[in-house]
Write an enzyme that holds these catalytic residues in place. Structure first.
Site, PDB file in Angstrom:
ATOM      1  N   ASP A  84      -9.502  -0.973   1.660  1.00 42.58           N
ATOM      2  CA  ASP A  84      -8.465  -1.472   0.813  1.00 42.58           C
ATOM      3  C   ASP A  84      -8.506  -3.006   0.975  1.00 42.58           C
ATOM      4  O   ASP A  84      -8.445  -3.409   1.863  1.00 42.58           O
ATOM      5  CB  ASP A  84      -6.981  -0.930   1.245  1.00 42.58           C
ATOM      6  CG  ASP A  84      -6.104  -0.638   0.169  1.00 42.58           C
ATOM      7  OD1 ASP A  84      -6.030  -1.390  -0.558  1.00 42.58           O
ATOM      8  OD2 ASP A  84      -5.505   0.540   0.325  1.00 42.58           O
ATOM      9  N   ASP A  96      -5.885  -3.752  -3.933  1.00 45.94           N
ATOM     10  CA  ASP A  96      -4.232  -3.561  -4.057  1.00 45.94           C
ATOM     11  C   ASP A  96      -3.598  -4.603  -4.837  1.00 45.94           C
ATOM     12  O   ASP A  96      -4.045  -5.853  -5.074  1.00 45.94           O
ATOM     13  CB  ASP A  96      -3.978  -4.097  -2.528  1.00 45.94           C
ATOM     14  CG  ASP A  96      -2.533  -3.795  -2.214  1.00 45.94           C
ATOM     15  OD1 ASP A  96      -2.156  -2.637  -2.409  1.00 45.94           O
ATOM     16  OD2 ASP A  96      -1.660  -4.513  -2.127  1.00 45.94           O
ATOM     17  N   GLU A 130      -5.925  -1.619  -8.307  1.00 47.47           N
ATOM     18  CA  GLU A 130      -4.641  -0.819  -8.713  1.00 47.47           C
ATOM     19  C   GLU A 130      -3.779  -1.766  -9.577  1.00 47.47           C
ATOM     20  O   GLU A 130      -3.539  -2.953  -9.166  1.00 47.47           O
ATOM     21  CB  GLU A 130      -3.879  -1.002  -7.323  1.00 47.47           C
ATOM     22  CG  GLU A 130      -2.464  -0.078  -7.386  1.00 47.47           C
ATOM     23  CD  GLU A 130      -1.657  -0.670  -6.483  1.00 47.47           C
ATOM     24  OE1 GLU A 130      -0.472   0.054  -6.150  1.00 47.47           O
ATOM     25  OE2 GLU A 130      -1.522  -1.623  -5.734  1.00 47.47           O
ATOM     26  N   HIS A 139      -0.493   7.240  -1.712  1.00 47.95           N
ATOM     27  CA  HIS A 139       0.447   7.044  -0.254  1.00 47.95           C
ATOM     28  C   HIS A 139       1.783   6.229  -0.957  1.00 47.95           C
ATOM     29  O   HIS A 139       2.772   6.111  -0.007  1.00 47.95           O
ATOM     30  CB  HIS A 139      -0.067   5.953   0.493  1.00 47.95           C
ATOM     31  CG  HIS A 139      -0.373   4.769  -0.062  1.00 47.95           C
ATOM     32  ND1 HIS A 139      -1.156   4.467  -0.968  1.00 47.95           N
ATOM     33  CD2 HIS A 139       0.017   3.422   0.324  1.00 47.95           C
ATOM     34  CE1 HIS A 139      -1.256   3.204  -1.370  1.00 47.95           C
ATOM     35  NE2 HIS A 139      -0.687   2.517  -0.694  1.00 47.95           N
ATOM     36  N   ASP A 140       1.865   5.841  -2.049  1.00 47.33           N
ATOM     37  CA  ASP A 140       3.251   5.295  -2.553  1.00 47.33           C
ATOM     38  C   ASP A 140       4.045   6.212  -3.660  1.00 47.33           C
ATOM     39  O   ASP A 140       4.983   5.856  -4.106  1.00 47.33           O
ATOM     40  CB  ASP A 140       2.732   4.020  -3.488  1.00 47.33           C
ATOM     41  CG  ASP A 140       2.253   2.954  -2.803  1.00 47.33           C
ATOM     42  OD1 ASP A 140       2.395   2.868  -1.550  1.00 47.33           O
ATOM     43  OD2 ASP A 140       1.418   2.292  -3.403  1.00 47.33           O
TER      44      ASP A 140
HETATM   45  C1  GLC Z   1       0.470  -1.742  -3.133  1.00 48.33           C
HETATM   46  C2  GLC Z   1       0.202  -0.682  -2.124  1.00 48.33           C
HETATM   47  C3  GLC Z   1       1.633  -0.661  -1.742  1.00 48.33           C
HETATM   48  C4  GLC Z   1       1.854  -1.844  -0.872  1.00 48.33           C
HETATM   49  C5  GLC Z   1       1.864  -3.063  -1.977  1.00 48.33           C
HETATM   50  C6  GLC Z   1       1.804  -4.260  -1.389  1.00 48.33           C
HETATM   51  O1  GLC Z   1       1.284  -1.178  -4.157  1.00 48.33           O
HETATM   52  O2  GLC Z   1      -0.273   0.465  -2.652  1.00 48.33           O
HETATM   53  O3  GLC Z   1       1.526   0.371  -0.533  1.00 48.33           O
HETATM   54  O4  GLC Z   1       3.191  -1.616  -0.387  1.00 48.33           O
HETATM   55  O5  GLC Z   1       0.761  -2.996  -2.886  1.00 48.33           O
HETATM   56  O6  GLC Z   1       0.842  -4.612  -0.651  1.00 48.33           O
END
Ligand code: GLC
Ligand code: CA
Length: 544
Positions: free
Chosen positions: A101, A203, A245, A319-320
């Site tokens: 990640d 991310d 993402e 995970h979110d």
């Molecule tokens: C992304 C991750 C999340 C995190 C955020 C800040 O959305 O998936 O879990 O809190 O970025 O890094």
């Protein structure tokens, strides 16, 4: 993409591991890398092609590792660099790539760069971050809000300026306009590639091109310049997979990231089907009722976006997000059937499917009753902010149980035994009490279980060109209960019809889906056509 020019990852099913909650090898209540290594045979049995590993880097864990203090070291609770090398090698021996990640929109405030940057205004690292003078009244430079609630600016006393953080104050945003900073990031990526990682999940990568003085955070003017530079400096010539993402991705801009001539990313995660499920004003804390035609339209639209160019990622959870079977299925009486149906409908689309840990055994949301049971920084912040604003605390907890991030973070349920076999100690977050009935040990040995279906789907993804490359055509988009589509490659057809409801449905099969052939899973003679009675969550899959 065609069979003869497809990269390795077009045959892969991905599996996301949230290390903190996967498997604890030493009884401290926190999952770790040796724990993951001990489960590689399980992943190999499932048939996954690569693992997306949520962050394991050194971190003070303000956001469970999405706040990195050293990109070239491993957090001690997760293990050591040599554990990581071992994981990469042992996974590779089973033909599984490890995708790390890449969290480079921000670092931890405990990263050495930020320590230097805040030491003095003329420190060479000052410009690695985004600093602004206070407004005339001494307040923040503007009223930009952090994604975790509260102002996106925090005052740094000693140097007299505010720094930007689109997330927690302990996650200062990097300044991508600084070429030295960018080069440090690329060097770090190459360092990991040289250690054998198979790629990166990036991310909130759509935020790195921000133009903060014009109020632009996502999809900023320099975003694609940076991604192309990154490609040139790190990805070019390497046979790796990347997935960005991108909460802001739309059908209009998605191909800028993953168009095949763009030299940026392999694919992106778009979130339109997720956001569809939220209240337009109050967002995720107030889910709106499930609307199947809307979901189908959105997923179908994205199949079209990447029909000729680019590549989709396919996912229900991460995970979110809440647990797939609770969000989209029936986590009561029809849990197993609905988990199998959801898996089938998603994984037989075109794109790379991602399984979030526990999804393959149909794990469900939790049902916490007290705010003390929650661990997530986002939930805890918004609980404070919203209850201060007068939102009923019980209503907030109901929303968090529906859509909060901790649902995905309760420990993996390996067995019916103590702490679900996740740890011999006390887990950092409560184990879902339903592990007595929902656990990998029991599900995996059931030929009609959830795991068995995911394993079959991963096998099809490896072997079937029709599943990998076939065109996608949706049917009956407005039907309130049934999802139906066809895949075509040359003369071959696959028809998929699923009842996404807990009622029996009488369904008139459209002519275009009528087919006599074989079931795509077991090869038995099968036919589809006329009027069919679909049991709750039944899914029919016939190929010519
Ligand atoms: C992304 C991750 C999340 C995190 C955020 C800040 O959305 O998936 O879990 O809190 O970025 O890094
Ligand atoms: Ca541990």
């Amino acid at each position: 993409m065609q069979p003869d020019n497809a990269p390795w990852w077009a045959s892969a099913t991905a599996y996301q591991i949230y290390p903190r909650s996967f498997c604890d090898s030493n009884g401290d209540g926190i999952g770790d890398i040796p724990g993951i290594v001990s489960k590689l045979d399980y992943l190999s049995d499932l048939g996954v092609g690569f693992v997306w590993l949520s962050p394991v880097f050194a971190s003070p864990m303000a956001d469970n590792g999405y706040d990195i203090s050293d990109y070239r070291d491993i957090a001690p609770e997760f293990g050591t660099l040599s554990d990581m090398d071992d994981l990469i090698a042992q996974a590779r021996a089973r033909d599984i790539g490890i995708v790390m990640d890449l969290v480079v929109n921000h670092t931890s405030d405990e990263h050495d760069w930020f320590k230097q940057a805040s030491a003095s205004r003329d420190n060479p690292y000052r410009d690695y971050y985004v600093w602004r003078d206070p407004a005339p009244d001494g307040g923040p430079p503007d009223d930009l809000q952090s994604n975790f609630g509260g102002p996106a600016w925090t005052f740094h006393d000693a140097s007299g300026q505010y720094y930007l953080h689109l997330f927690d104050p302990k996650q200062p945003d990097l300044n991508w306009e600084n070429p030295r900073m960018r080069q440090d990031v690329y060097d770090m990526m190459n360092w990991w590639f040289d250690r054998g990682v198979a790629g990166f999940r990036m991310d909130v990568i759509d935020l790195i091109g921000k133009d903060i003085d014009r109020g632009i955070t996502a999809d900023g003017p320099k975003l694609h310049d940076y991604l192309q530079e990154m490609h040139e400096q790190t990805l070019a010539g390497r046979d790796v997979v990347t997935v960005g993402e991108t909460w802001s991705a739309t059908p209009d801009n998605a191909l800028l990231y993953c168009g095949r001539d763009r030299k940026e990313l392999s694919m992106v995660f778009q979130f339109e089907h997720v956001i569809d499920g939220w209240d337009p004003e109050l967002g995720k804390w107030k889910p709106r009722p499930f609307d199947l035609p809307r979901l189908k339209r959105t997923l179908g639209k994205w199949q079209k976006v990447c029909a000729e160019d680019g590549w989709n990622s396919l996912f229900w959870g991460n995970h979110d997000l809440p647990r797939a079977v609770s969000k989209y299925g029936d986590d009561g009486a029809h849990r197993v059937a609905s988990a199998r149906c959801l898996a089938t409908l998603l994984h037989l689309m075109k794109g790379t499917p991602y399984i979030y840990q526990g999804e393959e055994i149909g794990m469900t949301n939790v049902n916490f009753t007290h705010i003390n049971q929650f661990r997530d920084v986002e939930t805890l912040n918004f609980h404070r902010i919203q209850t201060e604003k007068g939102v009923d605390p019980d209503a907030f907890i109901a929303g968090a149980n529906d859509n909060g991030r901790d649902n995905a973070r309760t420990p993996m349920q390996w067995t019916a035994g103590a702490q679900a076999g996740f740890t011999t100690g006390t887990p950092w977050i409560e184990v879902n009490p339903n592990h007595i009935t929902i656990n990998a040990k029991d599900d995996r040995t059931d030929p009609d279980g959830v795991f068995a279906r995911y394993r079959d789907l991963a096998a099809l993804r490896r072997t079937s060109d029709l599943v990998k490359f076939g065109d996608y055509t949706a049917h009956d988009q407005a039907h309130p209960q049934v999802m139906a589509y066809a895949r075509h490659l040359n003369d071959a057809q696959l028809s998929v019809v699923g009842n996404m409801s807990s009622q029996t449905v009488t369904y008139n099969v459209p002519d275009a889906l009528a087919l006599t052939g074989r079931d795509v899973f077991d090869g038995a003679d099968a036919a589809l056509g006329g009027t069919v009675e679909l049991h709750p969550w039944q899914v029919i899959t016939v190929k010519s």
